[in-house]
Motif scaffolding. Structure first.
Motif, mmCIF file in Angstrom:
data_model
loop_
_atom_site.group_PDB
_atom_site.id
_atom_site.type_symbol
_atom_site.label_atom_id
_atom_site.label_comp_id
_atom_site.label_asym_id
_atom_site.label_seq_id
_atom_site.Cartn_x
_atom_site.Cartn_y
_atom_site.Cartn_z
ATOM 1 N N VAL A 134 55.739 -12.011 90.288
ATOM 2 C CA VAL A 134 54.481 -11.501 89.608
ATOM 3 C C VAL A 134 53.814 -10.884 90.461
ATOM 4 C CG1 VAL A 134 53.581 -12.337 87.602
ATOM 5 C CG2 VAL A 134 55.751 -13.238 87.945
ATOM 6 N N ASP A 135 53.595 -9.694 90.595
ATOM 7 C CA ASP A 135 52.148 -9.180 91.221
ATOM 8 C C ASP A 135 50.855 -9.533 90.731
ATOM 9 O OD1 ASP A 135 52.268 -7.701 88.511
ATOM 10 O OD2 ASP A 135 52.424 -5.583 89.812
ATOM 11 N N GLN A 136 49.923 -9.413 91.206
ATOM 12 C CA GLN A 136 48.715 -9.432 90.594
ATOM 13 C C GLN A 136 48.440 -9.064 88.857
ATOM 14 O OE1 GLN A 136 46.686 -12.355 91.617
ATOM 15 N NE2 GLN A 136 45.802 -11.668 90.131
ATOM 16 N N ARG A 137 48.323 -7.450 88.717
ATOM 17 C CA ARG A 137 48.633 -6.881 87.404
ATOM 18 C C ARG A 137 49.119 -7.662 86.335
ATOM 19 N NH1 ARG A 137 49.877 -0.923 87.954
ATOM 20 N NH2 ARG A 137 51.450 -1.885 88.590
ATOM 21 N N LEU A 138 50.170 -8.085 86.640
ATOM 22 C CA LEU A 138 51.173 -8.502 85.886
ATOM 23 C C LEU A 138 50.577 -9.948 85.483
ATOM 24 C CD1 LEU A 138 53.524 -8.523 82.963
ATOM 25 C CD2 LEU A 138 54.843 -8.954 85.422
ATOM 26 N N LEU A 139 49.873 -10.484 85.764
ATOM 27 C CA LEU A 139 49.692 -11.673 85.757
ATOM 28 C C LEU A 139 48.257 -11.748 85.075
ATOM 29 C CD1 LEU A 139 50.682 -15.059 86.275
ATOM 30 C CD2 LEU A 139 48.761 -14.817 88.404
ATOM 31 N N ASP A 140 47.175 -10.647 84.834
ATOM 32 C CA ASP A 140 46.656 -10.241 84.534
ATOM 33 C C ASP A 140 46.638 -10.408 83.786
ATOM 34 O OD1 ASP A 140 44.472 -11.465 86.894
ATOM 35 O OD2 ASP A 140 44.206 -9.365 87.458
ATOM 36 N N LEU B 273 49.169 -10.715 80.983
ATOM 37 C CA LEU B 273 49.710 -12.255 80.360
ATOM 38 C C LEU B 273 48.227 -13.143 80.101
ATOM 39 C CD1 LEU B 273 53.042 -12.530 82.380
ATOM 40 C CD2 LEU B 273 52.566 -11.282 79.918
ATOM 41 N N SER B 274 47.660 -13.133 80.843
ATOM 42 C CA SER B 274 46.421 -14.506 80.774
ATOM 43 C C SER B 274 44.998 -14.096 80.575
ATOM 44 C CB SER B 274 45.809 -14.621 82.477
ATOM 45 O OG SER B 274 45.228 -13.419 83.148
#
Length: 116
Positions: free
Chosen positions: A105-111, A113-114
């Motif tokens: 999971v790349d950082q943008r998707l993780l951000d 989602l959080s």
């Protein structure tokens, strides 16, 4: 009366009769006393037999419980060994699965989602 007793005692037959009566009285007294001691001995023996039977029954019950506990312990140890083997196999599968996974999971998707 005293003269009669003295006369009986002085004759041999009278002495034998008195001795016989004395022995008979002693045997009768011993018989009466012995009867009660025989009853006591029988009661004591009966109680000892009953206590022995109860102890043997308790021992048999304890042996059955020990056998049941041993069988349960054996079954538990077998199930524990099987569970440990399954856990080891699953841990190995997990170790083999992790390196093959390439999805990251790349950082943008993780951000994103959080933040939801």
């Amino acid at each position: 009366m005293l003269a009669l007793a003295a006369a009986v005692w002085k004759s041999r037959t009278g002495a034998v009769v008195i001795a016989f009566l004395a022995v008979a009285a002693a045997l009768y007294t011993w018989h009466r006393l012995d009867k009660s001691s025989a009853v006591r001995a029988a009661v004591t023996s009966y109680v000892a037999d009953v206590e022995l039977a109860a102890a043997e029954a308790e021992l048999a019950t304890a042996r059955k419980r020990a056998e049941a506990a041993e069988a349960a312990n054996f079954s538990f140890q077998r199930q524990l060994s099987e569970a440990e083997a399954i856990a080891t196999i699953q841990a190995q599968e997990l170790d083999n699965y992790e390196p093959t996974s390439r999805d990251v999971v790349d950082q943008r998707l993780l951000d994103r989602l959080s933040n939801r």
